[in-house]
Design an enzyme around this catalytic site. Sequence first.
Site: not given
Length: 246
Positions: A115-117
């Site tokens: 879950p990367k931003k």
Amino acid sequence: MNIDTVRANAFAMPLTSPAFPMGPYRFVKREFFVITYRTDPEALRSVVPEPLAVTQPLVHYEFIRMPDSTGFGDYTESGQVIPVEYEGVAGSYTHAMYLNDHPPIAGGRELWGFPKKLALPTLKVHTDTLVGTLDYGPIRVATGTMGYKHEEVDIVEQARHLSAPNFLLKIIPHVDCSPRICELVRYYLEDIRVYGAWSGPAALELAPHALAPVADLPVLEVVGARHFIADLTLGLGEVVYDYLAK
């Protein structure tokens, strides 16, 4: 380009110049700063997907420097990891990660389901203090500090922690925005070598932000902190639960 060629070369986008290479994904001298804190158990249960189970009201807040990683380059990452159990085995669920490099964002999301931003994390030593920060745009949303190398920690124990299973919720939408993939993925870190590990007095501050909601898992009490450096390989994943299976 004919159909067979498309099929043969279909690994990642863009087709003729993928955003990230095929693995294996090896990390050299990867530096971790992990602050473990107690939080609201109801808040934890509201974000951890079944069939994972929350066993204790703890969160690991991580700042990670990756100066040498295969295909991904030199970058920094920060985020929250939650201790969980799956089928009675202890592991970790990655809740949210923020980093400053596109290839591991694209590869992490598309391959494993991380879950990367995109954001701006840092991890540095300022005189006698290890300092980790996370900025989302112009807003500081996380600050972690620890006394630099106050006490040595058993590197065998750190390697054992790193060897535990890790879990991700991989979500890929269909072209009509319905879910095409919704899976619980398990992966392991492999070929681990820990160079050194330390602890010290630590503090963590999280600030509210609409798009980087790390403060939704509030810091009630800091219970420990670790700083360690390791080589490792990021293993590929396996699907352990398919939420869309009939």
